[in-house]
Design an enzyme around this catalytic site. Structure first.
Site, PDB file in Angstrom:
ATOM      1  CD  GLU A  97      -2.853   0.900   2.521  1.00  0.00           C
ATOM      2  OE1 GLU A  97      -3.341  -0.232   2.744  1.00  0.00           O
ATOM      3  OE2 GLU A  97      -3.078   1.888   3.229  1.00  0.00           O
ATOM      4  CG  ASP A  99      -1.766   4.676   2.694  1.00  0.00           C
ATOM      5  OD1 ASP A  99      -2.683   4.200   2.070  1.00  0.00           O
ATOM      6  OD2 ASP A  99      -1.133   4.092   3.594  1.00  0.00           O
ATOM      7  CD  GLU A 101      -4.088   7.251   5.708  1.00  0.00           C
ATOM      8  OE1 GLU A 101      -4.888   6.306   5.660  1.00  0.00           O
ATOM      9  OE2 GLU A 101      -3.263   7.406   6.640  1.00  0.00           O
TER      10      GLU A 101
END
Ligand SMILES: *[C@@H]1O[C@H](CO)[C@@H](O)[C@H](O)[C@H]1NC(C)=O
Ligand SMILES: *[C@@H]1O[C@H](CO)[C@@H](O)[C@H](O)[C@H]1NC(C)=O
Length: 224
Positions: A97, A99, A101
């Site tokens: 993953e 990310d 955010e």
């Protein structure tokens, strides 16, 4: 009724290519707008995610994942908007993953965001890093990009590299290597997102709208 909305306009460009050269580690990383690669339009490349976002229809093994994003305005404490690649649906214990955010905001304060990298289910080599944005991301669109090659990973905001992870042999599977899809989501993370949960989502300010759009308004080579 919880109202969280993502508005998608025009194209979200998903840039997929294995043909560009990875930036040389001893030089400032190349800006994403310098890449000359083919793109996949939003209308053919994505499907809605029930309730709170969208995801790419396909998985990709490396690419430049990029969108122009405008974050919700006013009081958005507790509301997280995420733009990320993952294969967590397929590899529940050993997922990869990458990310971005955005951690919700109290009016008048600087916005915070974080990046993470999971490889084979762990953040051994990609623990979260938090930063302040140097602009108000709810005022206008900015381009957020994740470059993932076999040699490195770079997170960019506009043409500014924020974080680079250079692969080395010792990383093994801690460096993401399985195909991933691209996702965008918005959700209530009141328990942790803003000042460790001190400021919670307030639905008096709903709906919380994150807008995603294309990059066609710029003169980037990838749009020609
Ligand atoms: C971009 O790539 C295409 C196909 O490889 C090539 O024909 C074109 O000249 C390139 N454009 C630039 C600006 O490098
Ligand atoms: C990935 O993680 C799993 C579970 O921890 C482990 O069994 C496996 O060997 C790892 N894969 C690689 C390629 O290191």
């Amino acid at each position: 009724m919880i109202m969280i909305i993502i508005i998608i306009t025009f194209l979200l460009l998903l840039h997929v290519s294995s043909s560009f050269a990875a930036p040389h580690p001893h030089h400032r990383p190349q800006a994403p707008s310098a890449f000359n690669i083919s793109t996949i339009p939003f209308t053919t490349g994505f499907t809605p995610l029930f309730g709170s976002g969208f995801k790419s229809s396909d998985l990709y093994n490396h690419g430049l994942f990029s969108a122009k994003i405008k974050l919700p305005s006013d009081y958005t404490a507790g509301i997280v908007v995420a733009f990320y690649t993952t294969n967590g649906d397929i590899f529940r214990k050993t997922h990869d993953e990458l990310d971005f955010e955005f951690l919700g905001n109290i009016r008048g304060k600087a916005w915070r965001f974080q990046t993470n990298m999971y490889g084979n289910g762990s953040t051994n080599r990609g623990r979260e890093e938090r930063y302040y944005l140097w602009f108000d991301p709810s005022k206008e669109f900015h381009t957020y990009s994740i470059l993932w090659t076999t040699k490195n990973i770079i997170f960019y905001i506009d043409d500014v590299p924020i974080r680079e992870i250079v692969r080395n042999d010792a990383m093994g599977a801690d460096f993401p290597s399985k195909p991933m899809g691209l996702y965008a989501t918005i959700w209530d993370a009141s328990d942790w997102a803003t000042s460790g949960g001190k400021y919670r989502a307030n639905y008096k300010y709903a709906p919380f709208v994150a807008e995603f759009t294309d990059d066609l308004s710029t003169d980037a080579p990838w749009t020609r």
